[in-house]
Each structure stands twice: as structure tokens, then as C-alpha cells.
Design an enzyme around this catalytic site. Structure first.
Site, PDB file in Angstrom:
ATOM      1  N   ASN A 224      18.387  -3.306   6.063  1.00 25.49           N
ATOM      2  CA  ASN A 224      19.821  -3.251   5.832  1.00 25.49           C
ATOM      3  C   ASN A 224      20.426  -2.124   6.656  1.00 25.49           C
ATOM      4  OD1 ASN A 224      18.436  -1.559   3.894  1.00 25.49           O
ATOM      5  ND2 ASN A 224      20.263  -1.481   2.614  1.00 25.49           N
ATOM      6  N   VAL A 225      21.632  -2.396   7.153  1.00 27.74           N
ATOM      7  CA  VAL A 225      22.368  -1.442   7.978  1.00 27.74           C
ATOM      8  C   VAL A 225      23.759  -1.331   7.370  1.00 27.74           C
ATOM      9  CG1 VAL A 225      23.229  -0.896  10.292  1.00 27.74           C
ATOM     10  CG2 VAL A 225      21.070  -2.153  10.024  1.00 27.74           C
TER      11      VAL A 225
ATOM     12  N   ALA B  68      30.357   2.635   6.808  1.00 33.23           N
ATOM     13  CA  ALA B  68      31.393   3.249   5.968  1.00 33.23           C
ATOM     14  C   ALA B  68      32.473   2.230   5.593  1.00 33.23           C
ATOM     15  CB  ALA B  68      32.018   4.444   6.682  1.00 33.23           C
ATOM     16  N   ALA B  69      32.739   1.265   6.476  1.00 35.98           N
ATOM     17  CA  ALA B  69      33.608   0.135   6.138  1.00 35.98           C
ATOM     18  C   ALA B  69      32.688  -0.916   5.528  1.00 35.98           C
ATOM     19  CB  ALA B  69      34.316  -0.392   7.378  1.00 35.98           C
TER      20      ALA B  69
ATOM     21  N   GLU C 299      18.009  -9.333   5.377  1.00 35.86           N
ATOM     22  CA  GLU C 299      17.726 -10.736   5.670  1.00 35.86           C
ATOM     23  C   GLU C 299      18.580 -11.233   6.831  1.00 35.86           C
ATOM     24  OE1 GLU C 299      17.465 -10.277   1.105  1.00 35.86           O
ATOM     25  OE2 GLU C 299      18.571  -9.392   2.760  1.00 35.86           O
TER      26      GLU C 299
ATOM     27  N   CYS D 235      20.821 -11.571  -1.759  1.00 29.02           N
ATOM     28  CA  CYS D 235      22.152 -11.758  -2.334  1.00 29.02           C
ATOM     29  C   CYS D 235      22.631 -13.188  -2.043  1.00 29.02           C
ATOM     30  CB  CYS D 235      23.128 -10.720  -1.779  1.00 29.02           C
ATOM     31  SG  CYS D 235      23.618 -10.999  -0.052  1.00 29.02           S
TER      32      CYS D 235
ATOM     33  N   CYS E 117      23.141 -13.941   1.672  1.00 25.94           N
ATOM     34  CA  CYS E 117      21.866 -14.051   2.401  1.00 25.94           C
ATOM     35  C   CYS E 117      21.146 -15.346   2.054  1.00 25.94           C
ATOM     36  CB  CYS E 117      20.973 -12.848   2.116  1.00 25.94           C
ATOM     37  SG  CYS E 117      21.546 -11.365   2.972  1.00 25.94           S
TER      38      CYS E 117
END
Length: 136
Positions: free
Chosen positions: A40-41, A44-45, A53, A82, A85
Site C-alpha cells: 500500500n502507498v 496525504a490526499a 492489491e 477492500c 480491490c
């Protein structure tokens, strides 16, 4: 050779999750045995963040593959993909594809795509919708 859980644990260290503090790693295997990796990356937005995934699917597509044979996801506990995904995975994975959800401590739950997303919107649904929209 490292096992899939070992590879996932190593990937977790590379996740960028400064906001949720919930790193997630994913590995996708294609039918020919190639592995594609994702973490996961966050951003801030928040809407601009990407799940592990999705990153793995992007790597798979960029690598020239279009079919998923198996999926592994690891987080602090045994997270399931989720909803978004699940839809992204279903674009390339049939209903029988196994999704392994692992915790760092070794706990594992295995689901089929059909169980995670029983009413997936599939590419063939677009063909049917287009045919209906065009008339009889």
C-alpha cells in the site's frame, strides 16, 4: 528460496503507510507462475492512496500479464481485500481463484473470489449492457 509468507513479511517493510500505520503487502501469481508484488502507498490526499492489491495488479499488467491464478495479502492481522480491490482483482481473476489472507504471525484464511465478491461486475456484463442498450 523464500516462501510466500516470508516474501510478504519482507514486502510489509516497504509499505508506505504513515497515516493509517497499517502496512499491507500483496503478491499475485499468474497461471504461468510469475509473481507480482505490491504494497500500500498512502497519500496525504487520502483518495489518491493505493492498496497493495491494486499496486500488484498494476505491476502484473505492466509486466504483460492479464490473468490471476492466486492472490496473497498480508497485514497486521489477516486482512481481506477492500471492496474496491475485490472488484479490481475480479477483472483478472475468475470466481474460483484462491485469495490467501495472512497475518504476520502466520494466521491464514483462504477465500475464493466468488465468496469475496459474489456479484462482481465483470467485463462480460459490459457486453450484455451494450447489447441491451442498442436494442433487440
Amino acid at each position: 528460496m523464500d516462501t510466500i509468507p516470508d516474501q510478504l513479511r519482507a514486502l510489509l517493510q516497504k509499505a508506505y503507510a504513515p497515516y493509517s500505520r497499517y502496512p499491507v503487502a500483496a503478491i499475485i501469481r499468474t497461471p504461468n507462475g510469475r509473481l507480482f508484488f505490491g504494497v500500500n502507498v498512502e497519500n496525504a490526499a487520502y483518495p489518491m492512496s493505493r492498496c497493495a492489491e491494486q499496486v500488484a495488479v498494476g505491476a502484473m499488467v505492466a509486466g504483460g500479464e492479464r490473468r490471476i491464478a492466486e492472490v496473497w495479502v498480508m497485514g497486521l492481522n489477516a486482512p481481506t481485500p477492500c471492496g474496491g480491490c475485490r472488484q479490481v482483482l475480479s477483472e483478472f481473476a475468475g470466481p474460483e481463484v484462491a485469495v490467501h489472507c495472512l497475518a504476520q504471525d502466520g494466521q491464514e484464511q483462504v477465500y475464493r473470489m466468488a465468496d469475496l465478491l459474489p456479484f462482481a461486475f465483470r467485463p462480460e456484463d459490459l457486453a450484455e449492457a451494450t447489447k441491451t442498450a442498442d436494442g433487440p
